[in-house]
Scaffold this motif. Structure first.
Motif, PDB file in Angstrom:
ATOM      1  N   VAL B  74      47.047  36.369  15.884  1.00 49.08           N
ATOM      2  CA  VAL B  74      47.461  36.699  14.515  1.00 49.08           C
ATOM      3  C   VAL B  74      46.275  37.264  13.742  1.00 49.08           C
ATOM      4  O   VAL B  74      45.147  36.774  13.862  1.00 49.08           O
ATOM      5  CB  VAL B  74      48.004  35.454  13.784  1.00 49.08           C
ATOM      6  CG1 VAL B  74      48.524  35.835  12.399  1.00 49.08           C
ATOM      7  CG2 VAL B  74      49.096  34.798  14.583  1.00 49.08           C
ATOM      8  N   ILE B  75      46.547  38.322  12.981  1.00 49.01           N
ATOM      9  CA  ILE B  75      45.507  38.896  12.131  1.00 49.01           C
ATOM     10  C   ILE B  75      45.931  38.703  10.691  1.00 49.01           C
ATOM     11  O   ILE B  75      47.027  39.122  10.296  1.00 49.01           O
ATOM     12  CB  ILE B  75      45.306  40.385  12.453  1.00 49.01           C
ATOM     13  CG1 ILE B  75      44.715  40.480  13.869  1.00 49.01           C
ATOM     14  CG2 ILE B  75      44.370  41.032  11.453  1.00 49.01           C
ATOM     15  CD1 ILE B  75      45.074  41.706  14.581  1.00 49.01           C
ATOM     16  N   ILE B  76      45.088  38.023   9.923  1.00 50.78           N
ATOM     17  CA  ILE B  76      45.425  37.780   8.526  1.00 50.78           C
ATOM     18  C   ILE B  76      44.480  38.569   7.628  1.00 50.78           C
ATOM     19  O   ILE B  76      43.445  39.071   8.082  1.00 50.78           O
ATOM     20  CB  ILE B  76      45.355  36.269   8.178  1.00 50.78           C
ATOM     21  CG1 ILE B  76      43.949  35.723   8.445  1.00 50.78           C
ATOM     22  CG2 ILE B  76      46.390  35.489   8.955  1.00 50.78           C
ATOM     23  CD1 ILE B  76      43.759  34.281   7.995  1.00 50.78           C
ATOM     24  N   GLY B  77      44.842  38.661   6.372  1.00 50.82           N
ATOM     25  CA  GLY B  77      44.011  39.397   5.425  1.00 50.82           C
ATOM     26  C   GLY B  77      44.854  39.813   4.239  1.00 50.82           C
ATOM     27  O   GLY B  77      46.073  39.931   4.354  1.00 50.82           O
ATOM     28  N   GLY B  78      44.206  40.043   3.118  1.00 48.63           N
ATOM     29  CA  GLY B  78      44.925  40.430   1.904  1.00 48.63           C
ATOM     30  C   GLY B  78      45.580  41.787   2.065  1.00 48.63           C
ATOM     31  O   GLY B  78      45.267  42.532   2.998  1.00 48.63           O
ATOM     32  N   SER B  79      46.488  42.120   1.134  1.00 48.56           N
ATOM     33  CA  SER B  79      47.129  43.423   1.289  1.00 48.56           C
ATOM     34  C   SER B  79      46.138  44.516   0.909  1.00 48.56           C
ATOM     35  O   SER B  79      45.312  44.341   0.013  1.00 48.56           O
ATOM     36  CB  SER B  79      48.421  43.511   0.481  1.00 48.56           C
ATOM     37  OG  SER B  79      48.145  43.307  -0.871  1.00 48.56           O
ATOM     38  N   GLY B  80      46.181  45.600   1.659  1.00 45.87           N
ATOM     39  CA  GLY B  80      45.206  46.668   1.484  1.00 45.87           C
ATOM     40  C   GLY B  80      43.907  46.427   2.229  1.00 45.87           C
ATOM     41  O   GLY B  80      42.966  47.215   2.130  1.00 45.87           O
ATOM     42  N   ALA B  81      43.846  45.331   3.014  1.00 48.51           N
ATOM     43  CA  ALA B  81      42.614  45.023   3.747  1.00 48.51           C
ATOM     44  C   ALA B  81      42.405  45.975   4.926  1.00 48.51           C
ATOM     45  O   ALA B  81      41.296  46.080   5.449  1.00 48.51           O
ATOM     46  CB  ALA B  81      42.654  43.578   4.247  1.00 48.51           C
ATOM     47  N   GLY B  82      43.466  46.662   5.344  1.00 48.66           N
ATOM     48  CA  GLY B  82      43.341  47.581   6.473  1.00 48.66           C
ATOM     49  C   GLY B  82      43.979  47.046   7.745  1.00 48.66           C
ATOM     50  O   GLY B  82      43.719  47.560   8.834  1.00 48.66           O
ATOM     51  N   LYS B  83      44.851  46.062   7.616  1.00 51.82           N
ATOM     52  CA  LYS B  83      45.464  45.464   8.810  1.00 51.82           C
ATOM     53  C   LYS B  83      46.361  46.469   9.540  1.00 51.82           C
ATOM     54  O   LYS B  83      46.263  46.622  10.756  1.00 51.82           O
ATOM     55  CB  LYS B  83      46.291  44.225   8.414  1.00 51.82           C
ATOM     56  CG  LYS B  83      45.496  43.191   7.648  1.00 51.82           C
ATOM     57  CD  LYS B  83      46.320  41.954   7.326  1.00 51.82           C
ATOM     58  CE  LYS B  83      47.516  42.201   6.418  1.00 51.82           C
ATOM     59  NZ  LYS B  83      47.192  42.627   5.053  1.00 51.82           N
ATOM     60  N   SER B  84      47.212  47.139   8.761  1.00 56.02           N
ATOM     61  CA  SER B  84      48.105  48.115   9.409  1.00 56.02           C
ATOM     62  C   SER B  84      47.306  49.259  10.018  1.00 56.02           C
ATOM     63  O   SER B  84      47.624  49.732  11.111  1.00 56.02           O
ATOM     64  CB  SER B  84      49.104  48.679   8.394  1.00 56.02           C
ATOM     65  OG  SER B  84      49.915  47.667   7.870  1.00 56.02           O
ATOM     66  N   VAL B  85      46.292  49.691   9.294  1.00 54.77           N
ATOM     67  CA  VAL B  85      45.448  50.775   9.812  1.00 54.77           C
ATOM     68  C   VAL B  85      44.813  50.358  11.130  1.00 54.77           C
ATOM     69  O   VAL B  85      44.790  51.118  12.103  1.00 54.77           O
ATOM     70  CB  VAL B  85      44.379  51.174   8.769  1.00 54.77           C
ATOM     71  CG1 VAL B  85      43.323  52.079   9.389  1.00 54.77           C
ATOM     72  CG2 VAL B  85      45.025  51.866   7.580  1.00 54.77           C
ATOM     73  N   MET B  86      44.334  49.104  11.188  1.00 56.34           N
ATOM     74  CA  MET B  86      43.716  48.632  12.430  1.00 56.34           C
ATOM     75  C   MET B  86      44.732  48.619  13.565  1.00 56.34           C
ATOM     76  O   MET B  86      44.459  49.077  14.672  1.00 56.34           O
ATOM     77  CB  MET B  86      43.133  47.244  12.234  1.00 56.34           C
ATOM     78  CG  MET B  86      42.237  46.865  13.375  1.00 56.34           C
ATOM     79  SD  MET B  86      41.793  45.149  13.292  1.00 56.34           S
ATOM     80  CE  MET B  86      43.264  44.434  13.916  1.00 56.34           C
ATOM     81  N   MET B  87      45.929  48.123  13.275  1.00 57.40           N
ATOM     82  CA  MET B  87      46.951  48.049  14.328  1.00 57.40           C
ATOM     83  C   MET B  87      47.314  49.438  14.823  1.00 57.40           C
ATOM     84  O   MET B  87      47.517  49.646  16.020  1.00 57.40           O
ATOM     85  CB  MET B  87      48.184  47.312  13.797  1.00 57.40           C
ATOM     86  CG  MET B  87      49.187  46.992  14.883  1.00 57.40           C
ATOM     87  SD  MET B  87      50.545  45.982  14.274  1.00 57.40           S
ATOM     88  CE  MET B  87      50.023  44.355  14.750  1.00 57.40           C
ATOM     89  N   LYS B  88      47.385  50.399  13.914  1.00 56.35           N
ATOM     90  CA  LYS B  88      47.722  51.760  14.335  1.00 56.35           C
ATOM     91  C   LYS B  88      46.651  52.341  15.263  1.00 56.35           C
ATOM     92  O   LYS B  88      46.954  53.171  16.114  1.00 56.35           O
ATOM     93  CB  LYS B  88      47.943  52.659  13.119  1.00 56.35           C
ATOM     94  CG  LYS B  88      49.297  52.376  12.510  1.00 56.35           C
ATOM     95  CD  LYS B  88      49.650  53.246  11.345  1.00 56.35           C
ATOM     96  CE  LYS B  88      51.050  52.870  10.860  1.00 56.35           C
ATOM     97  NZ  LYS B  88      51.337  53.394   9.533  1.00 56.35           N
ATOM     98  N   HIS B  89      45.409  51.887  15.085  1.00 58.32           N
ATOM     99  CA  HIS B  89      44.370  52.320  16.019  1.00 58.32           C
ATOM    100  C   HIS B  89      44.589  51.726  17.407  1.00 58.32           C
ATOM    101  O   HIS B  89      44.353  52.382  18.411  1.00 58.32           O
ATOM    102  CB  HIS B  89      42.986  51.916  15.506  1.00 58.32           C
ATOM    103  CG  HIS B  89      42.447  52.840  14.468  1.00 58.32           C
ATOM    104  ND1 HIS B  89      42.651  52.650  13.124  1.00 58.32           N
ATOM    105  CD2 HIS B  89      41.712  53.978  14.573  1.00 58.32           C
ATOM    106  CE1 HIS B  89      42.063  53.628  12.452  1.00 58.32           C
ATOM    107  NE2 HIS B  89      41.493  54.449  13.295  1.00 58.32           N
ATOM    108  N   LEU B  90      45.027  50.463  17.443  1.00 62.41           N
ATOM    109  CA  LEU B  90      45.207  49.803  18.742  1.00 62.41           C
ATOM    110  C   LEU B  90      46.255  50.516  19.587  1.00 62.41           C
ATOM    111  O   LEU B  90      46.172  50.541  20.806  1.00 62.41           O
ATOM    112  CB  LEU B  90      45.617  48.330  18.558  1.00 62.41           C
ATOM    113  CG  LEU B  90      44.651  47.431  17.781  1.00 62.41           C
ATOM    114  CD1 LEU B  90      45.087  45.980  17.877  1.00 62.41           C
ATOM    115  CD2 LEU B  90      43.226  47.570  18.312  1.00 62.41           C
TER     116      LEU B  90
END
Ligand SMILES: Nc1ncnc2c1ncn2[C@@H]1O[C@H](COP(=O)(O)OP(=O)(O)O)[C@@H](O)[C@H]1O
Ligand SMILES: [Mg+2]
Lengths: 267, 296
Positions: B74-90
């Motif tokens: 699980v990856i947690i973090g506030g909104s706008g932290a870049g979680k979706s961006v990171m996942m799109k890189h994966l």
């Protein structure tokens, strides 16, 4: 003094911003065209999707093209009769109408109509697929979005625009015939004879070559704008609006350039 | 064993600092050389120094992350932290400004569209808003990956049957002919999940699977993720900002803050971790840390 210089340099930056953005966009579009070319050569060939896009562009635009072409041909015939009567040369109206229609008016107006209808629809469709992540979903499912979405639309528009232009020519001439011969009373035999005598395959060819380029261009602009849309529903609206503006201007500029080039090579 | 050494050879062929970096970390943790091979086997995806800048906006600034094979990460973090961006890189949907992403030892950063298509066959993803194709029915949506990739092995009737089975296993009955617009948010997510798992991927990505769902639907989705993980033995990567869910299902939790992973560990390690931003995030999440339901 330094304030003046800094505001001047900002002004210069702003002047340069537009051509730089233009070149950026042009570069991106050509890159997309290149990728579409490569993906178009690779199987699977999306024949079903291409036919669907052809139906949307071709069949969907048919009634508007028929309507617009008859009025355009009619009004052009009327105005020509008025002008040619000044020189008592109204026998040549047929020549004037058929030459301008096949070489200029049919491809340009067909392209403007299709870009307003199909080009903008492409931008809206791909744009909403982009912001709702459907394009990302395609890629994640192992399907290349360029191959699946862009290639069929490029092929369809490139093929359908010349066909619509032929329809425009036929219906436009019919419109001109109705107004020039039936309404204005120009001799039917002379009208038709002068069309036949002075209009040849080269004139038709010039119009169709232009139409092919216009078709490819308007689909490329629509797809590029939609594919790169961002910023929610508003972004989709902007992509659609830009598509209409860019394609309309580009059709007229390309028309000028293509006319120059084609006349150089003997059309 | 043979596979591990092959992977290592592949990494070395890429000729970057990654292997030494891993070795250095291994050494710091007191591991020996066999520990390195162990890592490749245990980690399906390894991210090193991942950075992404949009224009002037630095979203990721050197993410290091290991995704454990067969577990729920699980990856947690506030909104706008870049979680979706990171996942799109994966998944290779975005290209990083710098850094490396190893999927089973293969760096996917330099791959082109065509090669990425091959790697993506291993992946399934549930998008934040499901990302169903809105011009297709539910059945066509779920069947889509089969039609694209299994046409030679399966008949259309078999596909239909499999789609029906998958939908029913997720509690969806008689929705095959409906369009996505006719479904509720929770149902759409389940259809998206059916589409993602129908080709039996090795890795499943979930972008905020429970955001926008009511508490009961949230619990159902959590259970689905846990069940799918266990039954299919897949590796799961889940983005979440729901701490209760995170602790319920996560084997390993990492926190993304200001473009970096600032804390990483098992849920019990995370609960006791004293990184200030992590503490703050936990305190504001509404989960009572002392009594939280924690996996294992
Ligand atoms: N394609 C993009 N272009 C520019 N900025 C982007 C793009 N995608 C995301 N961002 C920015 O990156 C930041 C992180 O976004 P995101 O990963 O979606 O956050 P979250 O952690 O909530 O999922 C946001 O500030 C967002 O505006
Ligand atoms: Mg997000």
């Amino acid at each position: 003094m330094s304030k003046l210089i800094s505001s001047m340099s900002r002004g210069i930056d702003r002047i340069w911003a537009t051509p730089i953005r233009f070149l950026d966009t042009l570069g991106e579009m050509l890159t997309m065209l290149g990728r579409a070319f490569l993906w178009g050569l690779r199987p699977p060939y999306r024949i079903g999707l291409t036919l669907q896009a052809m139906e949307f562009i071709g069949v969907g635009s048919l009634s508007i093209i028929v309507l617009v072409s008859m009025f355009t041909g009619g009004v052009f015939g009327l105005q020509s009769v008025k002008a040619f009567r000044v020189f008592q040369a109204d026998g040549y109206v047929g020549t004037a109408v058929s030459l301008t229609l096949t070489r200029e008016i049919a491809p340009v107006i067909s392209a403007l109509m299709v870009s307003g209808r199909a080009g903008s629809a492409m931008a809206t469709e791909l744009g909403s697929m982009r912001i709702s992540e459907q394009i990302d979903a395609l890629a994640t499912l192992g399907v290349n979005p360029i191959q699946y979405l862009v290639v069929p639309r490029l092929i369809a528009a490139t093929v359908m625009l010349p066909i619509l232009t032929i329809v425009f020519n036929v219906c436009g001439m019919f419109g001109a015939y109705v107004f020039v011969v039936l309404v204005m009373g120009v001799d039917e035999g002379i009208f038709i004879h002068n069309i036949r005598w002075y209009t040849d395959v080269g004139d038709l060819g010039m119009g169709l070559i232009k139409a092919t380029f216009f078709g490819l261009m308007l689909a490329l602009v629509g797809c590029h704008q939609g594919y790169n849309a961002g910023g929610g529903a508003k972004g989709v609206g902007i992509a659609t609006m830009r598509t209409v503006v860019i394609t309309s201007v580009a059709i007229l500029v390309m028309d000028f350039v293509l006319t120059q080039i084609l006349m150089q090579v003997g059309f | 064993m043979a596979r591990a050494s092959k992977e290592r050879a592949k990494q070395q062929a890429h000729g970057d600092g990654d292997v030494t970096q891993v070795r250095a970390r291994g050494a710091a943790a007191g591991d020996d050389a066999s520990g390195l091979e162990q890592r490749s086997e245990n980690h399906q995806i390894r991210v090193r120094g991942l950075a992404k800048t949009f224009g002037e906006h630095e979203v990721l600034r050197g993410v290091d992350l290991d995704i454990e094979r067969g577990h729920i990460n699980v990856i947690i973090g506030g909104s706008g932290a870049g979680k979706s961006v990171m996942m799109k890189h994966l998944i290779g949907l975005l290209k990083p400004t710098a850094g490396h992403i190893y999927v089973d030892g293969e760096d996917i950063v330099p791959l082109d569209d065509y090669q990425l298509n091959r790697v993506r066959r291993k992946f399934g993803m549930l998008f934040q808003y499901a990302a169903l194709f809105d011009s297709m029915t539910v059945e066509e949506n779920v069947m889509f990956p089969l039609l694209e990739h299994r046409k030679k092995e399966m008949s259309r009737a078999q596909m239909k049957e499999l789609v029906r089975e998958k939908l029913q296993s997720l509690g969806l009955y008689n929705v095959e002919q409906k369009y996505p617009a006719e479904l509720s948010g929770g149902m759409r997510k389940r259809v998206g999940l059916a589409r993602a798992i129908i080709t039996q991927p090795e890795v499943l990505f979930y972008d905020e699977p429970t955001t926008g769902l009511d508490p009961i639907a949230t619990k159902n989705v959590d259970e689905m993720i846990a069940e799918i993980s266990e039954q299919l033995g897949v590796t799961s990567v889940v983005i979440s900002h729901d701490m209760a869910s995170t602790f319920r299902i996560g084997h390993r939790v990492s926190m993304l803050y200001k473009g970096q992973i600032v804390a990483s560990g098992s849920p019990s390690e995370i609960i006791t971790n004293d990184h200030p931003q992590l503490r703050e995030f936990l305190e504001h999440s509404g989960v009572n840390v002392a009594t939280a339901e924690v996996r294992r």
